[in-house]
Write a protein that holds these residues in place. Structure first.
Motif, mmCIF file in Angstrom:
data_model
loop_
_atom_site.group_PDB
_atom_site.id
_atom_site.type_symbol
_atom_site.label_atom_id
_atom_site.label_comp_id
_atom_site.label_asym_id
_atom_site.label_seq_id
_atom_site.Cartn_x
_atom_site.Cartn_y
_atom_site.Cartn_z
ATOM 1 N N ASN A 1 43.059 31.078 49.145
ATOM 2 C CA ASN A 1 41.635 31.559 48.986
ATOM 3 C C ASN A 1 40.953 32.045 47.794
ATOM 4 O O ASN A 1 40.089 33.130 48.048
ATOM 5 C CB ASN A 1 41.250 32.046 50.386
ATOM 6 N N GLY A 2 41.433 31.857 46.675
ATOM 7 C CA GLY A 2 41.082 32.408 45.417
ATOM 8 C C GLY A 2 41.653 33.845 45.156
ATOM 9 O O GLY A 2 41.357 34.538 43.950
ATOM 10 N N ARG A 3 42.618 34.434 45.939
ATOM 11 C CA ARG A 3 43.512 35.634 45.453
ATOM 12 C C ARG A 3 44.819 35.081 45.159
ATOM 13 O O ARG A 3 45.501 34.761 45.607
ATOM 14 C CB ARG A 3 43.398 36.276 46.970
ATOM 15 N N LEU A 4 44.995 36.114 43.992
ATOM 16 C CA LEU A 4 46.439 35.517 43.421
ATOM 17 C C LEU A 4 47.335 36.622 44.533
ATOM 18 O O LEU A 4 46.976 37.828 44.612
ATOM 19 C CB LEU A 4 46.459 36.365 42.161
ATOM 20 N N THR A 5 48.349 35.939 44.821
ATOM 21 C CA THR A 5 49.392 36.654 45.737
ATOM 22 C C THR A 5 50.358 37.299 45.391
ATOM 23 O O THR A 5 51.149 37.892 45.783
ATOM 24 C CB THR A 5 49.830 35.640 46.739
ATOM 25 N N GLN A 6 50.670 37.179 43.803
ATOM 26 C CA GLN A 6 51.832 37.673 43.219
ATOM 27 C C GLN A 6 51.554 38.711 42.103
ATOM 28 O O GLN A 6 52.388 39.335 41.649
ATOM 29 C CB GLN A 6 52.823 36.585 42.790
ATOM 30 N N ILE A 7 50.345 38.754 41.718
ATOM 31 C CA ILE A 7 50.016 39.431 40.606
ATOM 32 C C ILE A 7 48.967 40.591 41.010
ATOM 33 O O ILE A 7 47.973 40.431 41.579
ATOM 34 C CB ILE A 7 49.428 38.764 39.634
ATOM 35 N N ASP A 8 49.212 42.033 40.531
ATOM 36 C CA ASP A 8 48.498 43.227 40.625
ATOM 37 C C ASP A 8 47.498 43.131 39.535
ATOM 38 O O ASP A 8 47.658 43.329 38.348
ATOM 39 C CB ASP A 8 49.182 44.404 40.452
ATOM 40 N N THR A 9 46.254 42.661 39.794
ATOM 41 C CA THR A 9 45.362 42.218 38.543
ATOM 42 C C THR A 9 44.752 43.564 37.937
ATOM 43 O O THR A 9 44.426 43.582 36.833
ATOM 44 C CB THR A 9 44.168 41.330 39.017
ATOM 45 N N ASP A 10 44.575 44.812 38.747
ATOM 46 C CA ASP A 10 43.912 45.911 38.190
ATOM 47 C C ASP A 10 45.055 46.454 37.280
ATOM 48 O O ASP A 10 44.589 46.856 36.102
ATOM 49 C CB ASP A 10 43.956 46.793 39.398
ATOM 50 N N ASN A 11 46.223 46.510 37.625
ATOM 51 C CA ASN A 11 47.229 47.165 36.792
ATOM 52 C C ASN A 11 47.278 46.193 35.566
ATOM 53 O O ASN A 11 47.305 46.751 34.483
ATOM 54 C CB ASN A 11 48.678 46.877 37.542
ATOM 55 N N LEU A 12 47.374 45.115 35.698
ATOM 56 C CA LEU A 12 47.558 43.872 34.623
ATOM 57 C C LEU A 12 46.318 44.010 33.474
ATOM 58 O O LEU A 12 46.405 44.205 32.346
ATOM 59 C CB LEU A 12 47.420 42.576 35.100
ATOM 60 N N LEU A 13 44.937 44.154 34.051
ATOM 61 C CA LEU A 13 43.902 44.266 33.172
ATOM 62 C C LEU A 13 43.960 45.601 32.558
ATOM 63 O O LEU A 13 43.603 45.812 31.538
ATOM 64 C CB LEU A 13 42.730 44.126 34.077
ATOM 65 N N ALA A 14 44.332 46.833 33.259
ATOM 66 C CA ALA A 14 44.439 48.195 32.316
ATOM 67 C C ALA A 14 45.532 47.816 31.200
ATOM 68 O O ALA A 14 45.233 48.506 30.120
ATOM 69 C CB ALA A 14 45.185 49.127 33.496
ATOM 70 N N ARG A 15 46.616 47.336 31.453
ATOM 71 C CA ARG A 15 47.657 46.882 30.164
ATOM 72 C C ARG A 15 46.960 46.152 29.367
ATOM 73 O O ARG A 15 47.235 46.477 28.208
ATOM 74 C CB ARG A 15 48.940 46.346 30.980
ATOM 75 N N SER A 16 46.339 45.196 29.680
ATOM 76 C CA SER A 16 45.765 44.231 28.620
ATOM 77 C C SER A 16 44.716 45.160 27.702
ATOM 78 O O SER A 16 44.648 44.995 26.620
ATOM 79 C CB SER A 16 44.781 43.350 29.415
ATOM 80 N N ASN A 17 43.946 45.951 28.370
ATOM 81 C CA ASN A 17 43.069 46.756 27.488
ATOM 82 C C ASN A 17 43.784 47.808 26.683
ATOM 83 O O ASN A 17 43.415 48.025 25.683
ATOM 84 C CB ASN A 17 42.085 47.584 28.471
#
Ligand code: ZN
Length: 441
Positions: free
Chosen positions: A414-430
């Protein structure tokens, strides 16, 4: 009643094979990672007892996209060097930044960012070429996405290997041997281009590829300047040189192919070479528009890839497929040049074929891996629905992708990634953006 893991009940199911078919109110039954049955929903409910019943009443279910060409980790360089032609984009933008910053850690984070974007937009398999391919493979396994991991070969020193020969040796043990027979990972050799490879390295590559029985993919005839430069330097067009070096066969995936002569198209068809068409990257780098209708008419298998996010700048296969369909019409003056059904097939089953995986993925057929995507057509921009394939190809946006399964695993729910912590991922990307930005001005 027979037990199964999952029963998916979409409003529409587009299996891709057989072609031009839309199944209404059918159930797709998954067990042990594979599709085991496709049948009318009323029958499915009588026959199967699923652990999970997933109803998607305004949605179209189709085989997950196969992105036939990308450089996943380059997602961290999205928007870093824009509005440049290929040669200066590589020489002044990308290669100096890569020299400074590419590392195992960068590849890990960049690949994860790409996987998050790909799963969110309906891609279940990607074909990659990047440094530290063992990290690409490891990251794909960690986040449970299917990948064709191309091991890069380039003549000059990189953060990963000193030269082409070292690349091939490292790749053989770290990737090709390590992932032989892995359920999610396939591997290939990925020499960057003919201009970045010596004849000696191609000869060595032929031996490695034959011994290990792995395919080859390469950027080929991407720009007119590439072809002219090769003629001037070697007296041969890149494709002729590859053929003389024994690299041309049905397991070759040639990426881009914007500029091919009629005799080259005939040779592609005759030898079974596959093409990865990357229309938006070709447009953005001003490389041109590959005349894929000509290639398809000649019998060449043409798949679709996004290329890396540094030259696209997204990994969204819905948009890429739409662009391919529109360009085919616009450049030929024939609105039927690439139909919605044909575009969807290119983005799924043709991609599977180009990667040698058509027996395992690319269509919704019993026995294949359950690599599936589901798009919600209830959004205003996709209403009303006459034909779900038309809405999928010509109207759907990535944010309408509701669900994705890869080998039966519900990766987007339903639009939610079940395996990936997106907040943490976006912080690292920045954090990576700050590092890359410090080396580009
Ligand atoms: Zn590329």
């Amino acid at each position: 009643m027979q037990h199964c893991d999952t029963l998916i009940a979409p409003r529409w199911c587009v299996p891709v094979e057989p072609s031009d078919v839309v199944l209404i109110d059918h159930g797709v039954v998954l067990n042990d990672g594979r599709i085991i049955d496709i049948l009318p929903l009323t029958e499915a409910r009588q026959k199967y007892q699923p652990s999970a019943f997933i109803e998607r009443s305004e949605h179209v279910l189709f085989p997950g996209f196969v992105n036939a060409h990308t450089h996943a980790a380059m997602s961290l360089m999205r928007g870093m060097a824009d509005d440049m032609p290929l040669e200066s984009w590589l020489n002044e933008g990308i290669w100096p930044a890569e020299k400074r910053w590419v590392s195992a850690e960068m590849v890990r984070d960049g690949t994860e960012l790409a996987i998050a974007e790909m799963i969110s937009s309906g891609t279940t398999c990607f074909s990659d070429q990047y440094f530290f391919p063992e990290i690409v493979a490891e990251t794909a396994v960690d986040f449970q996405i299917r990948a064709m991991v191309g091991t890069p070969i380039i003549e000059f020193p990189t953060a990963w290997a000193e030269n082409a020969s070292e690349s091939m040796n490292k790749a053989s043990t770290l990737v090709h041997d390590a992932y032989a027979d892995h359920p999610l990972i396939s591997t290939c050799f990925a020499p960057h281009s003919t201009y970045a490879m010596s004849d000696e390295s191609f000869v060595e590559l032929r031996v490695f590829a034959d011994q290990l029985d792995v395919p080859i993919q390469i950027h080929l005839h991407e720009t007119a300047a590439e072809v002219a430069g090769a003629l001037e330097k070697t007296g041969q067009r890149p494709f002729d040189r590859l053929r003389d070096l024994g690299i041309v066969n049905a397991s070759l995936l040639a990426v881009h192919c914007v500029h091919l002569s009629d005799s080259e198209v005939a040779a592609f068809a005759e030898s079974g070479v596959n093409i990865a068409h990357c229309p938006r990257s070709n447009l953005k780098l001003a490389s041109g528009i590959a005349p894929i209708t000509r290639y398809r008419d000649a019998g060449v298998n043409v798949a679709i890839g996004t290329d890396g996010a540094a030259s696209n700048n997204t990994l969204d296969m819905l948009s890429e497929m739409r662009m391919a369909a529109l360009l085919a019409k616009g450049t030929t003056g024939d609105a039927s040049a690439l139909s919605a059904n044909q575009a969807l097939r290119m983005a799924t089953l043709n991609g599977a074929q180009a990667l040698g995986l058509a027996h395992e993925i690319g269509s919704i057929e019993a026995g294949k891996w359950a690599d599936l995507a589901c798009v919600d057509l209830s959004h205003i921009n996709s209403q009303p629905v006459y034909d779900p394939v038309s809405q999928l190809v010509y109207t759907a946006r990535a944010d309408q992708v509701s669900d994705v399964w890869i080998a039966g695993k519900h990766q987007l729910d339903n639009g939610r990634l079940t395996q990936i912590d997106t907040d943490n991922l976006l912080a690292r990307s920045n954090e990576w953006r700050d590092r890359f930005a410090s080396s580009v001005n």
